[in-house]
Design a protein around this motif. Structure first.
Motif, mmCIF file in Angstrom:
data_model
loop_
_atom_site.group_PDB
_atom_site.id
_atom_site.type_symbol
_atom_site.label_atom_id
_atom_site.label_comp_id
_atom_site.label_asym_id
_atom_site.label_seq_id
_atom_site.Cartn_x
_atom_site.Cartn_y
_atom_site.Cartn_z
ATOM 1 N N ILE A 1 -4.500 15.941 -16.786
ATOM 2 C CA ILE A 1 -5.503 15.469 -15.834
ATOM 3 C C ILE A 1 -5.825 16.614 -14.865
ATOM 4 N N ILE A 2 -7.044 16.556 -14.290
ATOM 5 C CA ILE A 2 -7.413 17.518 -13.251
ATOM 6 C C ILE A 2 -7.766 16.750 -11.988
ATOM 7 N N CYS A 3 -7.420 17.356 -10.834
ATOM 8 C CA CYS A 3 -7.720 16.755 -9.529
ATOM 9 C C CYS A 3 -8.459 17.786 -8.684
ATOM 10 N N GLY A 4 -9.580 17.372 -8.110
ATOM 11 C CA GLY A 4 -10.281 18.228 -7.148
ATOM 12 C C GLY A 4 -9.892 17.817 -5.744
ATOM 13 N N SER A 5 -9.919 18.755 -4.800
ATOM 14 C CA SER A 5 -9.500 18.435 -3.431
ATOM 15 C C SER A 5 -10.480 19.041 -2.433
ATOM 16 N N TYR A 6 -10.434 18.491 -1.215
ATOM 17 C CA TYR A 6 -11.331 18.969 -0.167
ATOM 18 C C TYR A 6 -10.914 20.342 0.365
ATOM 19 N N ASP A 7 -9.689 20.815 0.039
ATOM 20 C CA ASP A 7 -9.307 22.181 0.456
ATOM 21 C C ASP A 7 -9.598 23.176 -0.676
ATOM 22 N N SER A 8 -10.673 22.910 -1.435
ATOM 23 C CA SER A 8 -11.263 23.804 -2.447
ATOM 24 C C SER A 8 -10.293 24.225 -3.551
ATOM 25 N N LYS A 9 -9.362 23.343 -3.923
ATOM 26 C CA LYS A 9 -8.448 23.636 -5.040
ATOM 27 C C LYS A 9 -8.726 22.669 -6.186
ATOM 28 N N LEU A 10 -8.461 23.156 -7.410
ATOM 29 C CA LEU A 10 -8.501 22.281 -8.576
ATOM 30 C C LEU A 10 -7.130 22.370 -9.240
ATOM 31 N N SER B 1 0.837 -1.199 0.000
ATOM 32 C CA SER B 1 0.000 0.000 0.000
ATOM 33 C C SER B 1 0.870 1.248 0.000
ATOM 34 N N LYS B 2 0.456 2.257 -0.800
ATOM 35 C CA LYS B 2 1.192 3.528 -0.852
ATOM 36 C C LYS B 2 0.409 4.638 -0.174
ATOM 37 N N GLY B 3 -0.594 4.300 0.622
ATOM 38 C CA GLY B 3 -1.434 5.324 1.245
ATOM 39 C C GLY B 3 -2.895 5.016 0.968
ATOM 40 N N LEU B 4 -3.754 5.884 1.496
ATOM 41 C CA LEU B 4 -5.192 5.681 1.368
ATOM 42 C C LEU B 4 -5.630 6.091 -0.043
ATOM 43 N N VAL B 5 -6.065 5.121 -0.855
ATOM 44 C CA VAL B 5 -6.453 5.408 -2.245
ATOM 45 C C VAL B 5 -7.825 6.077 -2.250
ATOM 46 N N GLN B 6 -7.921 7.206 -2.978
ATOM 47 C CA GLN B 6 -9.186 7.951 -3.083
ATOM 48 C C GLN B 6 -9.971 7.522 -4.312
ATOM 49 N N CYS B 7 -9.293 7.464 -5.469
ATOM 50 C CA CYS B 7 -9.970 7.057 -6.694
ATOM 51 C C CYS B 7 -8.946 6.572 -7.704
ATOM 52 N N VAL B 8 -9.406 5.817 -8.700
ATOM 53 C CA VAL B 8 -8.529 5.298 -9.752
ATOM 54 C C VAL B 8 -9.183 5.569 -11.105
ATOM 55 N N LEU B 9 -8.341 5.576 -12.168
ATOM 56 C CA LEU B 9 -8.832 5.812 -13.535
ATOM 57 C C LEU B 9 -7.955 5.048 -14.524
ATOM 58 N N PHE B 10 -8.566 4.574 -15.622
ATOM 59 C CA PHE B 10 -7.795 4.024 -16.730
ATOM 60 C C PHE B 10 -7.523 5.139 -17.733
ATOM 61 N N HIS B 11 -6.325 5.095 -18.349
ATOM 62 C CA HIS B 11 -5.990 6.051 -19.414
ATOM 63 C C HIS B 11 -6.880 5.758 -20.624
ATOM 64 N N PRO B 12 -7.394 6.808 -21.314
ATOM 65 C CA PRO B 12 -8.321 6.543 -22.430
ATOM 66 C C PRO B 12 -7.684 5.859 -23.638
ATOM 67 N N ILE B 13 -6.353 6.013 -23.827
ATOM 68 C CA ILE B 13 -5.719 5.470 -25.040
ATOM 69 C C ILE B 13 -4.613 4.469 -24.690
ATOM 70 N N VAL C 1 -6.973 14.834 -1.843
ATOM 71 C CA VAL C 1 -7.584 14.717 -3.168
ATOM 72 C C VAL C 1 -8.948 14.040 -3.022
ATOM 73 N N SER C 2 -9.959 14.596 -3.699
ATOM 74 C CA SER C 2 -11.299 14.017 -3.616
ATOM 75 C C SER C 2 -11.698 13.311 -4.906
ATOM 76 N N SER C 3 -11.276 13.841 -6.053
ATOM 77 C CA SER C 3 -11.728 13.284 -7.330
ATOM 78 C C SER C 3 -10.686 13.571 -8.395
ATOM 79 N N MET C 4 -10.834 12.910 -9.531
ATOM 80 C CA MET C 4 -9.839 13.022 -10.599
ATOM 81 C C MET C 4 -10.538 12.771 -11.930
#
Length: 720
Positions: free
Chosen positions: A609-618, A552-564, A597-600
């Motif tokens: 890529i863009i990442c949203g966070s709970y401290d109101s940053k994108l 484990s590298k830490g608490l995983v928030q979300c994962v995504l596959f690359h589109p290509i 990080v909350s979402s990606m």
């Protein structure tokens, strides 16, 4: 010449008087070719070479190789490049040197050595002063050279002179010469290689010398002319007329920056002195008999004593005395005088130059939003039906159906155009995530409920399509020997099958996210666990699951596959790690500069890529540029819950707990030298705040510039 060559072993006295070489003659080098300036070559219409020994002109045939006449070559002349290329060409009577026989370039002083020795140095030889002769600046990169190749019509005939580093444009004659040499022909057009050979020099050794005269006296007595020249030079040096080169002085020189300063300038040194501020003149409160309104009451006196000394308006309490004689000595007098003295000569002060800047110039010049249309601006439809907060959304690849998951333990399927609820599926638990299969030939939805992922066929739309999906799932044949898997694949019961559930993937812990690969066969799930079992990748066709990570590298928030490409993005609280699934290695680790990080979301091109966070940053990342954010956007006032990219339009959106969805224009250019253009274009409002939560998920329509948002108020809204 033949006559001279045969006698060159004889004594010089054998020659007639006019043919004897004078001492120190720079022209008479036995058996050598002298490089003469054009004006020194005798005017004769045919190619000719004068023998320096006996002045007999040797006429050269066009086909005669000059190496037969003059050999060996002196050190300052390179040998002929090719037989048939003449060193001396015809001299016209007009005394103009031909362009085909330029003089040797004197910029290069290193001699006839391989120029590769100097290729890593900025210079190419030294001048008489011993200073480096620098090559012409060649700072063209591949792009500049390509542009020059396209624009310059003479690019193909331009070559670089290795001796001087300069660019030379070949003439038509030189290009023809190169073509002839490439074909293996002789350099001269008129040269006939098959002419009968002429034996210029006989191989027979002469028995009798032509003359036996003793050597001339002047050939071994020191020259008086030379002696006179040297004595003149010595006298000039003694008199100081000729000064030898001084050794270079290496002592550093210092300059007084303020020596020639304009005393009237505003920034003059003496003008920069700022005098100490003058002390305030005493007022009524310093009087021994102040007016009654300046005297402090008991409460004010108590408040004054409780204040910090730096916060008090007055350093003393105003008091009233009967007469001036009754006033006692001031207890802080010496202390204040001492502070004033320190203030006068120790306090550093500087003059602040006011910069007059127009505030409008500080705002970056961005295009107007109306130039960046289309983007969603108005609320078109509200999808009502859920009784609790709607956590997640997903849309079918055709854009016709929408699925939403809620805390009221149901999943609802909607028709996008009419906001009509087509189907409600009770799942018996809070729905954390839903994902519609992106493959348009498969009608399947993955739903996260508690500790399992349900694969549901909603049976909407084309009957052939969802019928083929069922056939695909039923065609699975179990392997002969059971494999150990981190999860259990369970076929749905008859009751569940009637609701649309086809498969249940049971995990060991609660599942919080599910996402599909672009091809539609693989999907990944994220489990609320701190071990190495947080991320699992499943294959639907083989009903096979695997755990790709050893630790484990830490608490995983979300994962995504690359589109290509075969990349896999894993977002933990602070970092986004990019893994190559084929090589099974970590490719990049992105620093988000966010606390949590909350979402990606990933750009359809795959490089941003863009990442949203709970401290109101994108945070916007350009993967080709850096592992740190290209730009941090702080448009929302509260935590970001979800971010999304549009598949075809240059749009991205973010939903936040402040109840708004902000749509931004995010143009990514094919030109790598041009940075992405990020412009916020619209703030969409409509969701009511519930339990301090606003927008929980945002999602773009696959083909139209529309955005969906789900909120804590139990509604889904469509903005068009």
């Amino acid at each position: 010449c033949q006559h001279h060559r045969g006698q060159e072993t004889q004594s010089p006295a054998a020659f007639p008087k006019r043919a004897r070489p004078t001492p120190l003659s720079p022209l008479h080098l036995w058996g050598s070719v002298i490089a003469l300036p054009a004006s020194a070559i005798p005017v004769h219409p045919s190619p000719a070479l004068c023998c320096p020994g006996c002045r007999q002109r040797v006429c050269l045939d066009r086909g005669m190789d000059i190496t037969q006449l003059s050999y060996p070559f002196p050190p300052f002349l390179p040998p002929p490049r090719h037989p048939g290329v003449h060193l001396l060409e015809t001299v016209s009577p007009a005394l103009t040197p031909l362009p085909s026989a330029p003089l040797q370039d004197i910029r290069n002083t290193v001699g006839n050595i391989p120029m590769e020795w100097y290729q890593d140095f900025p210079h190419i030889g030294y001048n008489l002063e011993g200073k480096k002769i620098y090559k012409p600046i060649r700072n063209k990169d591949e792009l500049d050279m390509f542009l020059e190749k396209m624009e310059n019509p003479d690019y193909w005939r331009t070559v670089q002179d290795k001796m001087t580093g300069a660019d030379i444009k070949l003439t038509d004659e030189q290009v023809d010469l190169v073509h002839r040499l490439q074909k293996g022909q002789f350099g001269d057009v008129h040269f006939n290689p098959y002419e009968p050979a002429v034996d210029f020099f006989t191989h027979e050794v002469m028995i009798h010398p032509v003359t036996n005269r003793p050597a001339d006296k002047r050939s071994f007595i020191p020259s008086l002319i030379e002696k006179e020249k040297v004595s003149k030079l010595v006298h000039a040096i003694k008199m100081g007329w000729i000064k030898p080169r001084k050794p270079k002085d290496d002592t550093p020189t210092y300059y007084d920056l303020w020596a020639h300063e304009d005393p009237n300038s505003i920034l003059g040194r003496h003008k920069m002195h700022v005098p100490a501020p003058k002390m305030k003149l005493p007022g009524h409160e310093e009087s021994y008999n102040p007016p009654p309104e300046y005297l402090l009451s008991e409460e004010e006196k108590l408040a004054w004593e409780q204040q910090e000394p730096a916060e008090r308006k007055l350093n003393f309490v105003p008091q009233q005395y009967r007469c001036l004689r009754a006033v006692p000595a001031y207890s802080r007098f010496i202390h204040e005088r001492f502070e004033r003295c320190l203030d006068l000569y120790l306090c550093p002060r500087q003059r602040k130059m006011r910069v007059n800047v127009d505030p409008e110039d500080l705002i970056p010049k961005l295009p107007k939003p109306r130039d960046l249309q289309p983007f969603p601006t108005t609320q078109a439809l509200v999808y009502r039906g859920h009784t609790s907060l709607v956590r997640c959304l997903s849309i079918s690849p055709s854009g016709q159906w929408l699925v939403s998951g809620s805390d009221d333990c149901t999943v609802r399927f909607w028709e996008v155009c009419t906001a009509r609820c087509m189907k409600t599926l009770p799942v018996g638990g809070v729905v954390k995530s839903v994902a519609w299969n992106p493959n348009p030939t498969i009608c399947l939805v993955a739903i996260c409920v508690d500790q399992s992922v349900l694969l549901v066929n909603p049976c909407l739309g084309d009957k052939l399509l969802y019928g083929a999906t069922d056939q695909l799932l039923e065609s699975y044949a179990a392997p002969e020997e059971e494999r150990v898997q981190p999860v259990q694949w369970v076929t749905a019961t008859i009751e569940e099958h009637s609701k649309g559930v086809r498969l249940v993937v049971q995990h060991s812990k609660a599942v919080k996210q599910v996402t599909w690969h672009g091809k539609g066969d693989y999907f990944a799930s994220v489990v609320s666990d701190n071990s190495n079992m947080q991320v699992l990748i499943h294959q639907t066709s083989k009903r096979w699951s695997q755990n790709p990570f050893r630790k484990s590298k830490g608490l995983v928030q979300c994962v995504l596959f690359h589109p290509i490409r075969p990349y896999f993005f894993v977002a933990t609280q602070r970092y986004v790690r990019v893994y190559n699934l084929l090589k099974q290695e970590l490719t990049k680790k992105l620093m988000t500069n966010c606390k949590w990080v909350s979402s990606m979301a990933i750009h359809p091109g795959g490089d941003n890529i863009i990442c949203g966070s709970y401290d109101s940053k994108l945070a916007w990342f350009d993967l080709d540029l850096s592992t740190r954010p290209y730009q941090l956007l702080r448009h929302h006032k509260k935590a970001l819950r979800s971010v999304a990219f549009h598949k075809h339009y240059p749009l991205f959106a973010s939903g936040s707990d402040d109840g708004t969805v902000i749509v931004c224009h995010g143009m990514v250019y094919n030109d790598l030298l041009q940075n992405p253009l990020l412009v916020p274009v619209k703030v969409l409002k409509g969701h009511a705040m519930t339990l301090d939560l606003g927008v929980l998920d945002v999602l773009f329509h696959p083909t139209q510039p529309w955005v969906f948002s789900s909120g804590a108020d139990g509604t889904v809204r469509l903005y068009t």
